[in-house]
Design an enzyme around this catalytic site. Structure first.
Site, PDB file in Angstrom:
ATOM      1  N   ASP A 161       0.857  -1.184   0.000  1.00 17.53           N
ATOM      2  CA  ASP A 161       0.000   0.000   0.000  1.00 17.53           C
ATOM      3  C   ASP A 161       0.890   1.230   0.000  1.00 17.53           C
ATOM      4  OD1 ASP A 161      -2.277   1.666   0.211  1.00 17.53           O
ATOM      5  OD2 ASP A 161      -2.110   1.718   2.380  1.00 17.53           O
ATOM      6  N   SER A 162       0.276   2.383  -0.239  1.00 13.38           N
ATOM      7  CA  SER A 162       1.011   3.640  -0.212  1.00 13.38           C
ATOM      8  C   SER A 162       1.420   4.017   1.211  1.00 13.38           C
ATOM      9  CB  SER A 162       0.145   4.755  -0.800  1.00 13.38           C
ATOM     10  OG  SER A 162      -1.038   4.913  -0.037  1.00 13.38           O
TER      11      SER A 162
ATOM     12  N   TYR B 235      -0.727   8.347  -2.631  1.00 10.14           N
ATOM     13  CA  TYR B 235      -0.687   8.118  -4.071  1.00 10.14           C
ATOM     14  C   TYR B 235      -1.774   8.921  -4.800  1.00 10.14           C
ATOM     15  CZ  TYR B 235       2.447   3.990  -3.810  1.00 10.14           C
ATOM     16  OH  TYR B 235       3.504   3.142  -3.629  1.00 10.14           O
ATOM     17  N   GLY B 236      -2.823   9.301  -4.076  1.00  7.73           N
ATOM     18  CA  GLY B 236      -4.009   9.879  -4.691  1.00  7.73           C
ATOM     19  C   GLY B 236      -3.783  11.147  -5.492  1.00  7.73           C
TER      20      GLY B 236
ATOM     21  N   CYS C  38      -4.409  -1.010  -2.069  1.00  9.32           N
ATOM     22  CA  CYS C  38      -4.505   0.432  -2.270  1.00  9.32           C
ATOM     23  C   CYS C  38      -5.472   0.670  -3.420  1.00  9.32           C
ATOM     24  CB  CYS C  38      -3.115   1.000  -2.608  1.00  9.32           C
ATOM     25  SG  CYS C  38      -3.094   2.739  -3.086  1.00  9.32           S
ATOM     26  N   ASN C  39      -6.543   1.400  -3.149  1.00  8.52           N
ATOM     27  CA  ASN C  39      -7.523   1.657  -4.197  1.00  8.52           C
ATOM     28  C   ASN C  39      -6.918   2.427  -5.362  1.00  8.52           C
ATOM     29  OD1 ASN C  39      -9.125   1.522  -1.499  1.00  8.52           O
ATOM     30  ND2 ASN C  39     -10.670   1.197  -3.067  1.00  8.52           N
ATOM     31  N   THR C  40      -6.105   3.430  -5.061  1.00  8.05           N
ATOM     32  CA  THR C  40      -5.518   4.263  -6.116  1.00  8.05           C
ATOM     33  C   THR C  40      -4.601   3.441  -7.005  1.00  8.05           C
ATOM     34  OG1 THR C  40      -5.623   6.185  -4.649  1.00  8.05           O
ATOM     35  CG2 THR C  40      -4.212   6.367  -6.571  1.00  8.05           C
TER      36      THR C  40
ATOM     37  N   CYS D 113     -10.755   3.978   0.028  1.00  6.30           N
ATOM     38  CA  CYS D 113      -9.312   4.031   0.289  1.00  6.30           C
ATOM     39  C   CYS D 113      -9.037   3.116   1.461  1.00  6.30           C
ATOM     40  CB  CYS D 113      -8.884   5.468   0.610  1.00  6.30           C
ATOM     41  SG  CYS D 113      -7.164   5.624   1.186  1.00  6.30           S
TER      42      CYS D 113
ATOM     43  N   HIS E  31      -6.937   3.256   3.712  1.00  9.05           N
ATOM     44  CA  HIS E  31      -6.658   3.974   4.958  1.00  9.05           C
ATOM     45  C   HIS E  31      -7.938   4.277   5.750  1.00  9.05           C
ATOM     46  CE1 HIS E  31      -2.721   4.807   3.143  1.00  9.05           C
ATOM     47  NE2 HIS E  31      -2.314   5.323   4.286  1.00  9.05           N
TER      48      HIS E  31
END
Length: 258
Positions: free
Chosen positions: A11-12, A43-44, A74-76, A183, A185
């Site tokens: 993940d970021s 990352y967004g 990570c969604n992004t 996200c 997070h």
């Protein structure tokens, strides 16, 4: 089919530990290696090219650790890079994306809210998914500033409360009955969010679904571990303190530049 190699997760930053926790709970025999690219979070706000480059770097680190499967927690990164990763590397990838389908399918008000990063909301994959539910009104909100606050350990800060109130109030006024957290997070903000939104609004995140999909791919294609009680490994390329705290100091976090 037996395969005792580890599962890699990246993940970021620390947010993907919400996904890791669901995988670890469902698949306790699997060894996991978690990579927090906190140095480059969030990352967004980055370009698609930057996100692909960072995702490739993280993938190569995990492949070097002999991972049998990689979860893009990570969604992004999923919405911007997973197609390129699948084309480039010979390993199964599991991604996460906002859970629009269950929210839109079950919504009674036909209005749902999506709280996500700009990178996710701007992605082609997000738009293709959202277009399938044209009968549902989707209130999109970029979570500007949320990830940096989480990454710096300020989950319960007044700044976080103010940001969440400003983002969620228009959704409440629009009569949403489902809030999708787009996200990895953001599940750490659920206690804060519940103080702001009415109790009839359902919150959806992707962790449990990702864990089930990971189990399916292991059973069908990759193979499962037969060795029990193996300690997970956690790597961070930034100050490991916040990651340690989010893990309740149960596990050692290795600080490593990558």
């Amino acid at each position: 089919m037996e395969n005792n190699k580890p599962i890699g997760i990246f993940d970021s930053g620390i947010g993907g530990t919400s996904i890791w926790a669901e995988i670890h709970r469902l698949l306790p025999n699997e060894k996991t290696i978690y990579l927090a690219d906190s140095k480059n979070a969030p990352y967004g706000q980055k370009s698609k090219e930057e996100i692909i480059a960072l995702s490739s770097k993280n993938t190569e680190f995990l492949l070097h650790m002999d991972c049998k499967l990689i979860v893009v927690a990570c969604n992004t990164a999923t919405t911007n890079a997973i197609q390129e990763l699948r084309a480039k590397y010979n390993v199964p990838f599991i991604g996460i994306e906002p859970a629009i389908k269950p929210a839109a399918t079950h919504s009674k008000t036909q209005t749902i809210g999506i709280l996500a990063t700009q990178g996710t909301l701007n992605s082609d994959l997000f738009h293709k998914t959202a277009e399938k539910f044209h009968d549902t009104k989707i209130i999109e909100q970029v979570g500007h500033g949320l990830v940096p606050l989480i990454e710096s350990g300020q989950i319960n800060s007044p700044e976080m409360t103010n940001l969440l109130q400003s983002y969620l109030t228009p959704m409440i006024e629009a009569n949403i009955d489902y809030l999708v957290l787009g996200c990895s997070h953001y599940p750490y903000l659920i206690p804060q969010i519940k103080k702001i939104i009415p109790s009839q609004i359902h919150i959806i995140d992707s962790g449990e679904a990702v864990a089930r999909q990971t189990q399916n791919i292991l059973n069908e294609k990759v193979g499962v571990s037969t060795i029990k009680n193996r300690e997970p490994l956690f790597y961070s390329n930034s100050d490991p303190k916040v990651l340690s705290e989010i893990l309740k100091n149960k596990y050692k976090v290795i600080e490593k530049d990558f």
